[in-house]
Write a protein that holds these residues in place. Structure first.
Motif, PDB file in Angstrom:
ATOM      1  N   GLY A  65       0.821  -1.198   0.000  1.00 40.97           N
ATOM      2  CA  GLY A  65       0.000   0.000   0.000  1.00 40.97           C
ATOM      3  C   GLY A  65       0.854   1.247   0.000  1.00 40.97           C
ATOM      4  O   GLY A  65       1.837   1.330   0.743  1.00 40.97           O
ATOM      5  N   LEU A  66       0.516   2.198  -0.829  1.00 45.60           N
ATOM      6  CA  LEU A  66       1.199   3.492  -0.868  1.00 45.60           C
ATOM      7  C   LEU A  66       0.230   4.553  -0.376  1.00 45.60           C
ATOM      8  O   LEU A  66      -0.723   4.896  -1.069  1.00 45.60           O
ATOM      9  N   GLN A  67       0.452   5.045   0.841  1.00 46.38           N
ATOM     10  CA  GLN A  67      -0.403   6.080   1.412  1.00 46.38           C
ATOM     11  C   GLN A  67       0.364   7.398   1.404  1.00 46.38           C
ATOM     12  O   GLN A  67       1.376   7.545   2.086  1.00 46.38           O
ATOM     13  N   VAL A  68      -0.129   8.358   0.638  1.00 41.45           N
ATOM     14  CA  VAL A  68       0.564   9.637   0.471  1.00 41.45           C
ATOM     15  C   VAL A  68      -0.217  10.720   1.204  1.00 41.45           C
ATOM     16  O   VAL A  68      -1.384  10.966   0.908  1.00 41.45           O
ATOM     17  N   GLU A  69       0.445  11.353   2.159  1.00 46.66           N
ATOM     18  CA  GLU A  69      -0.205  12.400   2.949  1.00 46.66           C
ATOM     19  C   GLU A  69       0.600  13.700   2.879  1.00 46.66           C
ATOM     20  O   GLU A  69       0.819  14.377   3.874  1.00 46.66           O
ATOM     21  N   GLY A  70       1.043  13.997   1.701  1.00 48.52           N
ATOM     22  CA  GLY A  70       1.780  15.224   1.442  1.00 48.52           C
ATOM     23  C   GLY A  70       1.974  15.380  -0.051  1.00 48.52           C
ATOM     24  O   GLY A  70       1.742  14.440  -0.825  1.00 48.52           O
ATOM     25  N   LYS A  71       2.383  16.542  -0.471  1.00 45.04           N
ATOM     26  CA  LYS A  71       2.554  16.812  -1.899  1.00 45.04           C
ATOM     27  C   LYS A  71       3.656  15.928  -2.472  1.00 45.04           C
ATOM     28  O   LYS A  71       4.751  15.835  -1.932  1.00 45.04           O
ATOM     29  N   MET A  72       3.359  15.274  -3.602  1.00 43.99           N
ATOM     30  CA  MET A  72       4.333  14.430  -4.269  1.00 43.99           C
ATOM     31  C   MET A  72       4.113  14.519  -5.772  1.00 43.99           C
ATOM     32  O   MET A  72       2.973  14.529  -6.239  1.00 43.99           O
ATOM     33  N   SER A  73       5.196  14.584  -6.526  1.00 41.52           N
ATOM     34  CA  SER A  73       5.087  14.774  -7.971  1.00 41.52           C
ATOM     35  C   SER A  73       4.599  13.499  -8.657  1.00 41.52           C
ATOM     36  O   SER A  73       4.710  12.387  -8.121  1.00 41.52           O
ATOM     37  N   LEU A  74       4.074  13.665  -9.861  1.00 43.24           N
ATOM     38  CA  LEU A  74       3.633  12.519 -10.653  1.00 43.24           C
ATOM     39  C   LEU A  74       4.798  11.576 -10.915  1.00 43.24           C
ATOM     40  O   LEU A  74       4.648  10.351 -10.852  1.00 43.24           O
ATOM     41  N   ASN A  75       5.975  12.127 -11.194  1.00 44.26           N
ATOM     42  CA  ASN A  75       7.144  11.278 -11.443  1.00 44.26           C
ATOM     43  C   ASN A  75       7.475  10.418 -10.230  1.00 44.26           C
ATOM     44  O   ASN A  75       7.915   9.271 -10.368  1.00 44.26           O
TER      45      ASN A  75
ATOM     46  N   LEU B 133       3.364  -1.315   4.034  1.00 43.36           N
ATOM     47  CA  LEU B 133       2.868   0.038   3.816  1.00 43.36           C
ATOM     48  C   LEU B 133       4.025   0.977   3.511  1.00 43.36           C
ATOM     49  O   LEU B 133       5.008   1.036   4.262  1.00 43.36           O
ATOM     50  N   ILE B 134       3.914   1.710   2.408  1.00 41.94           N
ATOM     51  CA  ILE B 134       4.850   2.802   2.095  1.00 41.94           C
ATOM     52  C   ILE B 134       4.131   4.094   2.451  1.00 41.94           C
ATOM     53  O   ILE B 134       3.078   4.395   1.887  1.00 41.94           O
ATOM     54  N   PHE B 135       4.687   4.841   3.363  1.00 39.62           N
ATOM     55  CA  PHE B 135       4.029   6.055   3.853  1.00 39.62           C
ATOM     56  C   PHE B 135       4.843   7.273   3.456  1.00 39.62           C
ATOM     57  O   PHE B 135       6.038   7.374   3.735  1.00 39.62           O
TER      58      PHE B 135
ATOM     59  N   ASP C  59       4.721  -4.676   8.193  1.00 42.48           N
ATOM     60  CA  ASP C  59       5.922  -3.936   7.808  1.00 42.48           C
ATOM     61  C   ASP C  59       5.551  -2.598   7.179  1.00 42.48           C
ATOM     62  O   ASP C  59       4.535  -2.479   6.482  1.00 42.48           O
ATOM     63  N   LYS C  60       6.402  -1.593   7.415  1.00 44.63           N
ATOM     64  CA  LYS C  60       6.134  -0.278   6.848  1.00 44.63           C
ATOM     65  C   LYS C  60       7.449   0.422   6.522  1.00 44.63           C
ATOM     66  O   LYS C  60       8.487   0.171   7.131  1.00 44.63           O
ATOM     67  N   ILE C  61       7.370   1.302   5.532  1.00 46.94           N
ATOM     68  CA  ILE C  61       8.528   2.074   5.067  1.00 46.94           C
ATOM     69  C   ILE C  61       8.155   3.545   5.068  1.00 46.94           C
ATOM     70  O   ILE C  61       7.082   3.924   4.585  1.00 46.94           O
ATOM     71  N   PHE C  62       9.036   4.385   5.586  1.00 44.74           N
ATOM     72  CA  PHE C  62       8.819   5.829   5.567  1.00 44.74           C
ATOM     73  C   PHE C  62       9.620   6.457   4.435  1.00 44.74           C
ATOM     74  O   PHE C  62      10.817   6.189   4.273  1.00 44.74           O
TER      75      PHE C  62
ATOM     76  N   ASN D 284      14.132  12.844  -6.907  1.00 45.90           N
ATOM     77  CA  ASN D 284      13.697  11.472  -7.162  1.00 45.90           C
ATOM     78  C   ASN D 284      13.422  10.735  -5.856  1.00 45.90           C
ATOM     79  O   ASN D 284      13.996  11.037  -4.815  1.00 45.90           O
ATOM     80  N   VAL D 285      12.538   9.768  -5.912  1.00 48.44           N
ATOM     81  CA  VAL D 285      12.090   9.068  -4.719  1.00 48.44           C
ATOM     82  C   VAL D 285      13.180   8.125  -4.203  1.00 48.44           C
ATOM     83  O   VAL D 285      13.936   7.559  -4.991  1.00 48.44           O
ATOM     84  N   ASN D 286      13.280   7.993  -2.889  1.00 47.26           N
ATOM     85  CA  ASN D 286      14.315   7.138  -2.294  1.00 47.26           C
ATOM     86  C   ASN D 286      13.745   5.778  -1.904  1.00 47.26           C
ATOM     87  O   ASN D 286      13.751   5.363  -0.746  1.00 47.26           O
ATOM     88  N   LEU D 287      13.229   5.061  -2.924  1.00 48.82           N
ATOM     89  CA  LEU D 287      12.716   3.710  -2.737  1.00 48.82           C
ATOM     90  C   LEU D 287      13.463   2.794  -3.693  1.00 48.82           C
ATOM     91  O   LEU D 287      13.580   3.096  -4.881  1.00 48.82           O
ATOM     92  N   PHE D 288      13.944   1.659  -3.179  1.00 50.50           N
ATOM     93  CA  PHE D 288      14.807   0.790  -3.961  1.00 50.50           C
ATOM     94  C   PHE D 288      14.280  -0.651  -3.942  1.00 50.50           C
ATOM     95  O   PHE D 288      13.614  -1.065  -2.980  1.00 50.50           O
ATOM     96  N   PRO D 289      14.544  -1.437  -4.991  1.00 53.93           N
ATOM     97  CA  PRO D 289      13.979  -2.784  -5.102  1.00 53.93           C
ATOM     98  C   PRO D 289      14.193  -3.659  -3.871  1.00 53.93           C
ATOM     99  O   PRO D 289      13.284  -4.379  -3.452  1.00 53.93           O
ATOM    100  N   GLU D 290      15.387  -3.593  -3.282  1.00 56.09           N
ATOM    101  CA  GLU D 290      15.675  -4.476  -2.146  1.00 56.09           C
ATOM    102  C   GLU D 290      14.776  -4.218  -0.941  1.00 56.09           C
ATOM    103  O   GLU D 290      14.606  -5.087  -0.085  1.00 56.09           O
ATOM    104  N   GLN D 291      14.169  -3.015  -0.881  1.00 51.79           N
ATOM    105  CA  GLN D 291      13.264  -2.713   0.222  1.00 51.79           C
ATOM    106  C   GLN D 291      11.915  -3.411   0.082  1.00 51.79           C
ATOM    107  O   GLN D 291      11.187  -3.571   1.062  1.00 51.79           O
TER     108      GLN D 291
END
Length: 286
Positions: free
Chosen positions: A94-104, A166-168, A183-186, A268-275
């Protein structure tokens, strides 16, 4: 409603797989984005007043060299039996976005979820016609293979047990207080810090003050304060002291660390495959 959708997604995950190459999926996404440039431009003009950057979006869908999906080592025999170690997807992300984030940034997260074979459900911060159209285009491609579930857009909260990971995206304080047992990722994407060890560039400091960048000054325990209260996304130091610069780089836990540069240069977003992969060891008694 969302829980019923997740049940169906899990059932789909049990289907026989074709192991369709992710490179082919990404190649098709690039083509489809270019073919639908006009409608994406119209949506982007409506959402944010500018054209959709097709070239930038296409660049995102390049397979990552860090993709560890699949076997990490060949099976071997020990005293217990045949042992196999694999990196496997979490499942429902799940990707829960609670702040401004670009389309990219949304597209970057979609890309990582696809290449790790995770199923993605998105609760965006605000409604975006461009995001909706882009996801529909991608889903039309995913429908052509049984290897992937479609991406789901929802307005419902993702803080439910049915979500495996969860990706927050939002404030770290809120992330720490989330009532979520799995499990969750900030991700602090779009949140920046500037550590002023000594004043070298007044314009950079003024820019930081006017653009919501948190400014820290030299004091005892400042690194711990930045790591604890900062977004851990991108932190820059302003200093001419090489020793303190090395100390800063060593101690700061942010994904991106800059020296005498504006932290806002990173987007750019700091999310990587190994996570988005977990190690699973299987032992078969023989």
């Amino acid at each position: 409603m969302l829980k019923k959708t997740i049940v169906k997604l899990r059932q789909n995950l049990l289907r026989p797989k074709e192991e369709y190459p992710i490179e082919n999926i990404f190649k098709t996404i690039k083509i489809v984005l270019a073919q639908n440039k006009n409608i994406l431009n119209k949506c982007s003009q409506h959402d944010c007043g500018r054209d959709f950057d097709v070239a930038s979006a296409q660049e995102i869908f390049t397979p990552s060299a860090l993709n560890n999906y699949g076997n990490t080592s060949s099976p071997f025999i020990n005293e217990y039996g045949r042992v196999s170690e694999n990196m496997v997807p979490f499942g429902i992300v799940g990707l829960q976005v609670e702040g401004k984030m670009s389309l990219n940034n949304y597209l970057e997260i979609i890309k990582v979820c696809l290449e790790t074979r995770n199923t993605l459900i998105i609760k965006p911060f605000t409604q975006s016609k461009t995001l909706e159209v882009a996801i529909n285009l991608i889903n039309n491609i995913l429908k052509q293979t049984v290897d992937f579930n479609e991406i789901v857009l929802t307005e419902e909260s993702l803080l439910i047990d049915e979500i495996d990971l969860l990706i927050f995206v939002g404030e770290k304080t809120k992330f720490k207080n989330l009532n979520f047992k799995n499990d969750k990722i900030f991700l602090g994407v779009g949140q920046y810090e500037l550590y002023v060890d000594e004043v070298i560039d007044e314009k950079m400091i003024d820019f930081a003050k006017n653009n919501g960048i948190k400014i820290y000054k030299r004091k005892e325990g400042v690194y711990d304060e930045i790591n604890e209260n900062g977004a851990n996304y991108c932190t820059a130091i302003m200093s001419g002291n090489k020793e303190r610069i090395r100390e800063f780089i060593t101690n700061i836990k942010s994904s991106y660390v800059l020296v005498n540069m504006s932290p806002a240069l990173v987007d750019n977003v700091n999310l990587f495959p190994e996570q988005l992969l977990k190690r699973k060891t299987t032992i078969i008694f023989e």
